[in-house]
Design an enzyme around this catalytic site. Sequence first.
Site, PDB file in Angstrom:
ATOM      1  N   HIS A 217       1.024  -1.079  -0.001  1.00 63.58           N
ATOM      2  CA  HIS A 217      -0.131   0.043   0.031  1.00 63.58           C
ATOM      3  C   HIS A 217       0.914   1.378   0.026  1.00 63.58           C
ATOM      4  CE1 HIS A 217       1.170  -0.332   4.023  1.00 63.58           C
ATOM      5  NE2 HIS A 217       0.714   0.835   4.346  1.00 63.58           N
ATOM      6  N   ASP A 219       0.659   5.032   2.023  1.00 64.49           N
ATOM      7  CA  ASP A 219       0.044   5.517   3.185  1.00 64.49           C
ATOM      8  C   ASP A 219      -0.945   6.469   2.909  1.00 64.49           C
ATOM      9  OD1 ASP A 219       1.167   3.818   4.984  1.00 64.49           O
ATOM     10  OD2 ASP A 219       2.569   5.081   5.626  1.00 64.49           O
ATOM     11  N   HIS A 268       4.877   0.279  -0.035  1.00 61.35           N
ATOM     12  CA  HIS A 268       5.600  -0.436   0.870  1.00 61.35           C
ATOM     13  C   HIS A 268       4.799  -1.619   1.740  1.00 61.35           C
ATOM     14  CE1 HIS A 268       3.495   2.919   3.229  1.00 61.35           C
ATOM     15  NE2 HIS A 268       3.579   2.022   4.274  1.00 61.35           N
ATOM     16  N   ARG A 279       7.604  -8.672  15.786  1.00 62.62           N
ATOM     17  CA  ARG A 279       8.181  -7.301  15.249  1.00 62.62           C
ATOM     18  C   ARG A 279       7.094  -6.241  15.677  1.00 62.62           C
ATOM     19  NH1 ARG A 279       7.252  -4.165  10.738  1.00 62.62           N
ATOM     20  NH2 ARG A 279       8.872  -2.532  10.619  1.00 62.62           N
TER      21      ARG A 279
HETATM   22  O1  LIG Z   1       4.446  -2.068  10.427  1.00 64.12           O
HETATM   23  C1  LIG Z   1       5.519  -1.473   9.774  1.00 64.12           C
HETATM   24  O2  LIG Z   1       6.499  -1.380   9.631  1.00 64.12           O
HETATM   25  C2  LIG Z   1       4.480  -0.592   8.457  1.00 64.12           C
HETATM   26  C3  LIG Z   1       2.996  -0.693   8.568  1.00 64.12           C
HETATM   27  C4  LIG Z   1       2.659   0.011   7.765  1.00 64.12           C
HETATM   28  O3  LIG Z   1       2.907   0.445   6.464  1.00 64.12           O
HETATM   29  C5  LIG Z   1       1.307   0.888   8.094  1.00 64.12           C
HETATM   30  O4  LIG Z   1       0.792   0.799   9.244  1.00 64.12           O
HETATM   31  O5  LIG Z   1       0.999   1.941   7.465  1.00 64.12           O
HETATM   32 FE   LIG Z   2       2.209   2.125   5.744  1.00 66.64          FE
END
Ligand SMILES: O=C(O)CCC(=O)C(=O)O
Ligand SMILES: [Fe+2]
Length: 336
Positions: A217, A219, A268, A279
């Site tokens: 996606h 952001d 990403h 994580r």
């Molecule tokens: O958890 C992550 O490192 C990225 C998650 C992500 O891209 C988001 O929450 O928009």
């Molecule tokens: Fe994100």
Amino acid sequence: MECNPQRRHAILCFSPQTAAMVVLSNPTLHQIPLVKPPKLAASSGGSISVVDLSKPRAAASAAIIEACEDSGFFKVVNHGIPLELLCRLEAEAAAFFARPPADKESALGPADPFGYGHQTIGRNGDVGWVEYLLFAVSSTTTVPISSLGEYLVAVKRLAGEILELVAEGLRMKQRDRLSKMVTEEESDGIFRLNHYPPCPLLLEGFDGGGLTGFGEHTDPQIMSVLRSDGAAGLQVAGKDGSWVAVPPDRRAFFVNVLTNGRFKSIKHRVVVTDTERSRLSMIYFFGPAEETRITAMAEVMVDGEERRYNEFTWREYKKAAYKTRLGDDRLRRFEK
Ligand SMILES: O=C(O)CCC(=O)C(=O)O
Ligand SMILES: [Fe+2]
């Protein structure tokens, strides 16, 4: 200083049995997509821009503009936020996610879209091997994580500083024109804490592939400031379409900013490849107040350039964005 180098044990939130059902044998039930091993570039991270905020302003500002125009993604170091605060929040978040599921859900209610969610991301069918807390920053009083308030103030200040450097780099007359949008009281700040449990099913044969933690996606807000613990998993799209693994750095923040197409919004995703280690990541998404009218500012456009999007309010954009799925282009509806 390491936050907690010993925290390698699994904080299991989904049972291996459920995982087996979900991933392997029940394709209709919340099936979480597997991710193929990346073709190349997965190791490097060398192509990720680094912005050092201890450098002279002009240099930091130029580095931010270059990164925003090139990939839309950069790492910020020497930002002045103490590692101790980052670690404290990380430890509290880990303790929260280690609680029983019913406790976690009762903290903020089930995600819709705000609240505690697991596996389901948003309202439109996206799934991932993740559990999360998502909330509007204006409502943090109800979140049971005590260092959060301090963290949010510090990261908002950092976001303001970065956007002032952007304004300087774009030679905007009013230096706080962008930063004000995200720092004023009514701004639309959203915070997400993501926890990716280890996946005991990923034993042999995946060869660097994994399970979708957070699908591909861009952001949804104007700017995101992400921090994660020392576990790998975040990947960004490279120019040639390959995925580049972002080496974790618990001291740094990763940032992504957007404009009339001049600044990129990077694609990403997060891939879960670990059978033992979880994580944790925390992302502050910045946005302006609901009534703010969004249109490309004359200063960011080159001579003769057309506006790519019709003007809209942030409220209109958000209403449309909530109907989209993770991978959709949320600005398409506003294209001229
Ligand atoms: O958890 C992550 O490192 C990225 C998650 C992500 O891209 C988001 O929450 O928009
Ligand atoms: Fe994100």
